[in-house]
Design an enzyme around this catalytic site. Structure first.
Site, mmCIF file in Angstrom:
data_model
loop_
_atom_site.group_PDB
_atom_site.id
_atom_site.type_symbol
_atom_site.label_atom_id
_atom_site.label_comp_id
_atom_site.label_asym_id
_atom_site.label_seq_id
_atom_site.Cartn_x
_atom_site.Cartn_y
_atom_site.Cartn_z
ATOM 1 N N GLU A 95 0.855 -1.192 0.000
ATOM 2 C CA GLU A 95 0.000 0.000 0.000
ATOM 3 C C GLU A 95 0.891 1.241 0.000
ATOM 4 O O GLU A 95 1.165 1.845 1.035
ATOM 5 C CB GLU A 95 -0.938 -0.004 1.209
ATOM 6 C CG GLU A 95 -1.986 1.086 1.112
ATOM 7 C CD GLU A 95 -2.978 1.067 2.266
ATOM 8 O OE1 GLU A 95 -3.841 1.949 2.301
ATOM 9 O OE2 GLU A 95 -2.886 0.169 3.122
ATOM 10 N N HIS A 129 -4.923 8.678 -3.095
ATOM 11 C CA HIS A 129 -4.760 7.300 -3.565
ATOM 12 C C HIS A 129 -4.643 7.244 -5.079
ATOM 13 O O HIS A 129 -3.828 6.487 -5.620
ATOM 14 C CB HIS A 129 -5.929 6.435 -3.080
ATOM 15 C CG HIS A 129 -5.718 5.863 -1.713
ATOM 16 N ND1 HIS A 129 -5.254 4.589 -1.495
ATOM 17 C CD2 HIS A 129 -5.895 6.409 -0.476
ATOM 18 C CE1 HIS A 129 -5.154 4.361 -0.205
ATOM 19 N NE2 HIS A 129 -5.551 5.449 0.444
ATOM 20 N N ASP A 179 6.154 -11.745 14.026
ATOM 21 C CA ASP A 179 5.078 -12.656 13.636
ATOM 22 C C ASP A 179 3.885 -11.808 13.219
ATOM 23 O O ASP A 179 3.184 -11.235 14.052
ATOM 24 C CB ASP A 179 4.707 -13.563 14.811
ATOM 25 C CG ASP A 179 3.737 -14.670 14.421
ATOM 26 O OD1 ASP A 179 3.011 -14.490 13.423
ATOM 27 O OD2 ASP A 179 3.699 -15.700 15.113
ATOM 28 N N LYS A 198 -3.187 -14.088 19.016
ATOM 29 C CA LYS A 198 -3.618 -13.876 17.636
ATOM 30 C C LYS A 198 -5.130 -13.945 17.477
ATOM 31 O O LYS A 198 -5.658 -14.422 16.468
ATOM 32 C CB LYS A 198 -2.931 -14.884 16.702
ATOM 33 C CG LYS A 198 -1.413 -14.763 16.727
ATOM 34 C CD LYS A 198 -0.702 -15.913 16.067
ATOM 35 C CE LYS A 198 0.798 -15.769 16.260
ATOM 36 N NZ LYS A 198 1.550 -16.934 15.814
#
Length: 366
Positions: free
Chosen positions: A53, A355, A260, A184
Site C-alpha cells: 500500500e 490514492h 510474527d 492472535k
C-alpha cells in the site's frame, strides 16, 4: 502407425525440471525521521515500512514531518510488558478445580523457581485462574527479555504443568494452550490483564501547524476521532478498539523487522484519543498489547538484522530494553499514520485524490 500413447500434460510436467519458486518480495522504504522522546527512545530516527500500500509511506511521512516541528516530538511511554500462555487442566468437577487453583496460588514461589531455573530470561509474574464447569484455565504471565516470547512461555508452561500435575491435585492435562492467553485473536483479556508491550504515543501540535501541515483544525480532527473512531467502532461492535487503521502501520513495521505478522490481530486493538487544548491539538494512540521482539525466530535474516541495527535495537542494554525501544518506535509510527489519515478524512475528496495520485497502476500484462 505407432500405437504409443501421446504423453499427457502431467507426465510432461513431471519429467521437466521444476522451476524455482519466486521469492515473495515486499517493497520497503525507510520513512522519517520521527522525532521521539519518552522512557524508551530519545532523538530522531527513521523507521522501515514494508507494504504494497504505497500511500502508507507518504502518510506516515507526513506525521513524521509534524513530529519534527514539535518540541519533544512524539512522546512514547512503555507502560508494562509481559507474555502469556494459558494452560488447561481438566478436573472431575468444579470443586476439585477450585481447590487446585488455591494450591497453585499458595505455591506460586515454587512455580517461579521452576520458570527461572529453566530459562535465562523468563520470569513468572502473575497467574490468573478461571474455572468453567470442571475446566481450570491458568493464565501464566511472564517477562521474556527481548524476545516476543511465544516459544519461551510455551516451554515454561510445559514445565509448570508438569510440576502442578506432580502435586496430585485430582486434575489432568487438558491442553498446553486453552485460548485464555489470548494469542492472535481479538479478545478483551489482553487489554484487561496485559499481553506484550503496552505503549502510549502522544503529541501536542500547535494550531498553526495543524492548519498548515494537515490542512485541518484541532476541532475537526477531534470531532472525527469521536464520531468515527469511537462511535463508528462502537456501532460496528469493535472489541476494546477505537482507531482508524492501526493494522496498516503495524503490518508494515512487523514485516520489515521480522515479527510474527499474525499478531497484528491483537496488536491493532487500540485507542485513538484527541483533545482541543489552548496550545493546540493533543493526539494520542494507545496500543495495549504489541507482541514484538528483537531476538528470536526470523531476527537473524539479513534484512531484519540490518533493520534492527539501524533502529538501534542491537545495542548492549538490560534485558528487554531493546524490545521496549522497538515497541515505542512502532507506536510512534502508528500515531504518524493515524494522524495523517484522520486529517485527510476531515477534507472531502482528499483521501481518494491521494490514492489516485500515488497508486497509478501500470497497464495490465497481456
Amino acid at each position: 502407425m505407432s500405437t504409443e500413447p501421446e504423453p499427457t500434460a502431467s507426465a510432461t510436467t513431471a519429467s521437466a525440471p521444476a522451476a524455482p519458486a519466486p521469492t515473495t518480495q515486499i517493497p520497503t522504504r525507510w520513512v522519517g525521521p520521527l522525532r521521539m522522546s519518552g522512557n524508551a527512545v530519545e532523538g530522531e530516527i527513521e523507521v522501515p515500512l514494508a507494504t504494497y500500500e504505497t500511500p502508507l509511506w507518504p502518510s506516515v511521512g507526513r506525521g513524521a514531518r509534524i513530529s519534527r516541528l514539535v518540541e519533544g516530538g512524539i512522546r512514547a511511554t512503555v507502560l508494562e510488558e509481559r507474555m502469556t500462555r494459558s494452560t488447561l487442566f481438566v478436573a472431575p468437577d468444579a470443586a476439585t478445580a477450585f481447590e487446585a487453583s488455591k494450591v497453585i496460588a499458595e505455591r506460586v514461589d515454587e512455580l517461579r523457581e521452576v520458570v527461572s531455573s529453566g530459562s535465562r530470561f523468563a520470569r513468572l509474574e502473575d497467574i490468573h485462574p478461571e474455572i468453567v464447569g470442571n475446566l481450570l484455565f491458568t493464565r501464566f504471565a511472564l517477562t521474556t527479555g527481548d524476545a516476543s516470547g511465544h516459544n519461551m512461555v510455551t516451554q515454561a508452561s510445559e514445565q509448570l504443568m508438569e510440576r502442578i500435575l506432580s502435586w496430585d491435585l485430582g486434575i489432568e492435562y487438558g491442553s498446553i494452550s486453552g485460548n485464555f492467553c489470548s494469542d492472535k485473536k481479538a479478545t478483551a483479556v489482553n487489554g484487561v490483564l496485559g499481553r506484550g508491550r503496552s505503549v502510549v504515543a502522544e503529541i501536542l501540535i500547535p494550531h498553526e501547524t495543524v492548519e498548515k501541515q494537515l490542512r485541518s483544525t484541532a476541532e475537526r480532527i477531534t470531532d472525527l476521532v469521536v464520531r468515527k473512531d469511537w462511535i463508528g467502532s462502537t456501532i460496528a461492535g469493535a472489541l476494546r478498539s477505537a482507531n482508524a487503521h492501526y493494522a496498516n502501520m503495524l503490518l508494515a513495521f512487523y514485516l520489515a523487522t521480522g515479527q510474527d505478522a499474525a499478531n497484528i490481530v491483537e496488536g491493532s486493538q487500540g485507542f485513538t484519543h484527541a483533545e482541543v487544548r489552548e496550545e493546540g491539538l493533543y493526539f494520542s494512540c494507545t496500543l495495549p498489547h504489541l507482541i514484538v521482539g528483537t531476538v528470536g525466530n526470523g531476527k537473524d535474516l539479513p534484512h531484519v538484522d540490518y533493520a534492527m541495527e539501524r533502529l538501534g535495537c542491537r545495542e548492549e542494554r538490560e534485558p528487554g530494553a531493546n524490545s521496549r525501544r522497538l515497541a515505542a518506535l512502532i507506536a510512534a509510527s502508528v500515531l504518524c499514520g493515524e494522524l495523517s489519515l484522520l486529517a485527510a478524512q476531515t477534507n472531502q475528496g482528499e483521501l481518494m485524490t491521494a490514492h489516485r495520485r500515488l497508486e497509478r497502476r501500470k497497464a495490465p500484462r497481456s
